[in-house]
Design an enzyme around this catalytic site. Structure first.
Site, PDB file in Angstrom:
ATOM      1  CB  SER A   9      -0.907   0.011   1.238  1.00 15.50           C
ATOM      2  OG  SER A   9      -1.539   1.274   1.354  1.00 15.50           O
ATOM      3  CG  HIS A  10       0.381   4.626  -2.629  1.00 13.30           C
ATOM      4  ND1 HIS A  10       0.020   3.528  -3.357  1.00 13.30           N
ATOM      5  CD2 HIS A  10       0.923   5.505  -3.500  1.00 13.30           C
ATOM      6  CE1 HIS A  10       0.320   3.745  -4.629  1.00 13.30           C
ATOM      7  NE2 HIS A  10       0.876   4.937  -4.733  1.00 13.30           N
ATOM      8  CB  SER A  11      -1.107   4.469   3.679  1.00 16.74           C
ATOM      9  OG  SER A  11      -1.355   4.307   5.046  1.00 16.74           O
TER      10      SER A  11
END
Lengths: 224, 207
Positions: A9-11
């Site tokens: 994930s980007h986060s």
């Protein structure tokens, strides 16, 4: 050994949250988070993905779940550069639902292809769906069960996962309310609440055994 | 000069690092309009890391060795889609360059073509999807038809890439974060096409 999962994930928080959620139903599956950039920002890290692929691999392969576009690009680049790319598969699936379905399939001992299929919700449909009027295979049997759901929170994720595991264990096509009982996503989509009367149907050589096992599971309130 | 050697390849990326650093705000502004607003910062982080690693190379590296170092560094440090895309491009370019000490015009066209093909394979974008492919594809074609001189080929590629970047403005995006915006992306230049134009312009200027 089981198929492992990597959540890209980007986060970092999203990746860790998905690992936490999916891990609740798959205690013995290696689910590894690869979220955020190396310096903790929003983005994806090739090095984190590469390390996660190694950490999740127990020998049976790894299924990768990704969020937005560049997570897929980073994962594909990492897969291109590993020693055994054939043992890694990137699922074309929503990251949360896909991870939960894949985790349950992996926990049940499914092989790599089946775990990918579960994540992508491509599980095989029952050979003879209830009421479809399809001819049963020779020697096939059918069984049916109508029960009231007693679980306080209905058939939420954990009991649904128990049902999927039980239904998948028999040589029979099992449905609940007409949908494939081996598809966690389809079972959850039914939104079955407490007090609801639900119908299970099975067809195939082990139809009776499957229904018997499901009846025991329902009576035991799915272990809750 | 009639051929491009490792020293040029190195000069190229030193120039790119300086130019990205100077124009990162502009690239990010383009990305803020239709993307997630980090293209300039991401590329700057990647090319600053490249600068730090170029010193580790031999005194006389081949173009392929420089391209490979740039590729692996960008893949590891950029953190957005540009990392795997440019990383794959330069990795494929490095493979096309092989262990040649110098690139003549034909080899340069091979390298640029391999880089473009790598981006297409990784990003699965086609021309007119409003991506960096819209700068790379005309650049490759221009370099191919520029004749036998490497400088002429690079200049033609740079001009075509710049025109290709401008030509992304009226397009609706079909790939990348801008594709979520639909018609709202119309009127904005694609930041990846613009950074490609920057890369190729510096390539021409340093040759």
């Amino acid at each position: 050994m089981t198929v492992g999962l990597v959540i890209v994930s980007h986060s970092a928080k999203i990746a860790e949250g998905v690992v936490e959620l999916a891990g609740q139903m798959a205690a013995s599956v290696a689910i590894v988070a690869a979220g955020g950039t190396d310096d903790g920002g929003i983005g994806t890290s090739f090095d984190k993905v590469q390390a996660a692929l190694t950490a999740a691999e127990s020998g049976d392969g790894v299924v990768v779940l990704c969020d937005l576009g560049s997570a897929v690009l980073t994962a594909e680049t990492a897969v291109d550069l590993v020693d055994a790319p054939e043992r890694i598969r990137i699922a074309d699936a929503p990251i949360v639902e896909g991870a939960v379905a894949a985790a349950v399939a992996a926990q049940g001992g499914d092989a790599l292809d089946a775990v990918v299929a579960a994540a992508e919700d491509r599980v095989a449909q029952p050979a003879a769906p209830a009421g479809a009027g399809t001819a049963l295979p020779a020697g096939a049997d059918t069984a049916r069960l109508e029960v009231e759901l007693e679980n306080e929170h209905g058939l939420h994720a954990r009991p649904a996962a128990e049902l999927v595991r039980t239904a998948a264990a028999f040589d029979a096509a099992v449905t609940v309310e007409g949908v494939d009982a081996t598809s966690l996503l389809r079972v959850l989509a039914l939104g079955l609440d407490r007090g609801r009367r639900i119908t299970f149907e099975a067809s195939g050589p082990q139809a009776a055994q499957a229904i018997e096992a499901i009846e025991a599971l329902v009576r035991a309130r799915f272990g809750e | 000069m009639t051929a491009l050697d490792g020293a040029w390849t190195r000069r190229w990326f030193e120039g790119v690092a300086a130019e990205v650093s100077r124009r990162k705000g502009e690239l990010t502004a383009l990305d803020r309009a239709i993307g997630d607003g980090d293209h300039g910062e991401n590329l700057d982080r990647g090319f600053q890391a490249v600068l730090g690693k170029l010193d580790a190379l031999d005194d006389a590296p081949t173009p392929g060795a420089v391209l490979k170092l740039v590729a692996t560094t960008l893949i590891s440090t950029v953190g957005g889609a540009a990392g795997p895309l440019y990383g794959t491009a330069f990795l494929k370019g490095a493979m096309a360059a092989g262990d040649r000490a110098e690139l003549d015009a034909a080899a340069l066209v091979e390298v640029l073509t391999a880089a473009r093909d790598g981006i297409v394979a990784r990003g699965k974008a086609e021309p007119n999807d409003k991506t960096m492919v819209d700068a790379w594809t005309p650049a490759v074609e221009a370099a191919r038809s520029a004749g036998g001189d490497v400088r002429a080929a690079l200049s033609a590629a740079a001009e075509a890439a710049a025109a290709g970047a401008v030509a992304t403005e009226p397009l609706v995006a079909h790939k990348g974060r801008a594709s979520y915006l639909g018609e709202r992306a119309v009127g904005h230049r694609d930041p990846g096409a613009e950074s490609t134009a920057l890369l190729l312009r510096v390539a021409a200027e340093t040759a």
